[in-house]
Design a protein around this motif. Structure first.
Motif, short mmCIF file in Angstrom:
data_model
loop_
_atom_site.label_atom_id
_atom_site.label_comp_id
_atom_site.label_asym_id
_atom_site.label_seq_id
_atom_site.Cartn_x
_atom_site.Cartn_y
_atom_site.Cartn_z
N SER A 202 0.82 -1.20 0.00
CA SER A 202 0.00 0.00 0.00
C SER A 202 0.86 1.26 0.00
N THR B 52 -1.66 3.76 -2.14
CA THR B 52 -3.09 3.45 -2.25
C THR B 52 -3.70 3.12 -0.88
N SER B 53 -3.14 3.65 0.19
CA SER B 53 -3.71 3.40 1.50
C SER B 53 -5.15 3.91 1.57
N SER B 54 -6.03 3.10 2.17
CA SER B 54 -7.44 3.49 2.22
C SER B 54 -8.10 2.92 3.47
N PRO B 55 -9.16 3.56 3.96
CA PRO B 55 -9.90 3.01 5.10
C PRO B 55 -10.44 1.62 4.81
N GLU C 91 -7.62 -0.92 5.28
CA GLU C 91 -7.33 -1.10 6.70
C GLU C 91 -8.43 -1.91 7.37
#
Length: 267
Positions: free
Chosen positions: A111, A116-119, A122
């Motif tokens: 990520s 591309t980190s996203s809620p 997670e």
């Protein structure tokens, strides 16, 4: 970013050398929490880095890596139910769990590489983790009951461990969320004062998920496994009690000021 830009970035990822991706990951590695146990910190994160570099060059999304981790992990958990305890079963379970654990470390690193980190990502990662920490001890209890290899009373140990594991996982996640609401007055786990140390990492080894995975190798010698597993469960229970008291003291000491008031229940 345009679709052409995304395509170019993806193409660039496939052209980047594997060793260069590993080096980028090493330079961008998130700091470990002071209480990070030895296997998770020194072994699993490194293996996860190599897997993340492979997944990145293969064009896999972080959610795909999370799914791969779940497959390895839940196959191992299923083996605890369907196969009688033996050296072969124990080794297979331990290897599958450790591979799943390494991919669990890799998804966040992929990520960060892709930005591309996203809620949602997670959330998926935490849901898989929450499921495995509860189902693993319950699967062990079911398997031991099916094959009648331990006294019935001992089955209370993995059942209690399932409860402890679920509460500990929830407590860790909730505490970090509440720490974020304090606007920095209560530091996050990765921001605790002091540097991680070998002494601390070794002291919390009994609570290390990697050590728990390795313990299943002993399923070929059930009496030995029972002793080791019970000690791990007891150490984890003690850790939960001490950690819960510490978390409560930290959060109770926080007094919000008028400029940083948050909505109650807004996590």
């Amino acid at each position: 970013m345009t679709s052409d830009g995304i395509a170019a970035e993806s193409s660039g990822a496939t052209r980047e050398r594997y060793i260069d991706v590993v080096r980028r990951l090493t330079a961008a590695q998130k700091p470990a929490a002071r209480s990070a146990p030895a296997y998770s910190r020194f072994v699993n994160r490194r293996i996860g880095r190599y897997l993340a570099a492979w997944a990145y060059r293969a064009g896999l999304s972080p959610n795909a890596v999370t799914a791969i981790s779940a497959v390895w992990t839940f196959v191992a958990i299923a083996l605890l139910i369907v196969l009688p305890p033996s050296w072969g079963q124990g080794i297979a379970v331990a290897v599958l769990l450790l591979i799943g654990y390494a991919f669990d470390s890799a998804d966040g690193q992929v990520s960060r590489l892709q930005g591309t980190s996203s809620p949602a990502g997670e959330w998926l990662d935490h849901m898989v983790d929450a499921t495995k920490v509860s189902t693993m001890p319950l699967a062990l209890a079911i398997g031991f009951y099916r094959f009648d290899v331990v006294p019935t009373l001992w089955l209370l140990v993995p059942i209690a461990f399932a409860i402890v594991s679920a509460v500990l996982f929830f407590g860790m996640i909730l505490t970090e969320q509440l720490r974020r609401r304090t606007a920095g007055s209560v530091p996050l786990a990765t921001e605790q004062p002091g540097r991680p140390s070998w002494m601390r990492a070794l002291a919390v080894l009994p609570m290390d998920y990697g050590v728990l995975c390795l313990s299943f190798v002993l399923l070929g010698a059930v009496p030995v496994f029972v002793v080791v597993y019970t000690l791990i469960a007891a150490a984890t229970t003690l850790f939960l009690l001490l950690a819960a008291a510490k978390w409560f003291r930290e959060l109770r000491s926080w007094s919000p000021d008028t400029s940083a008031t948050t909505q109650k229940g807004d996590l």
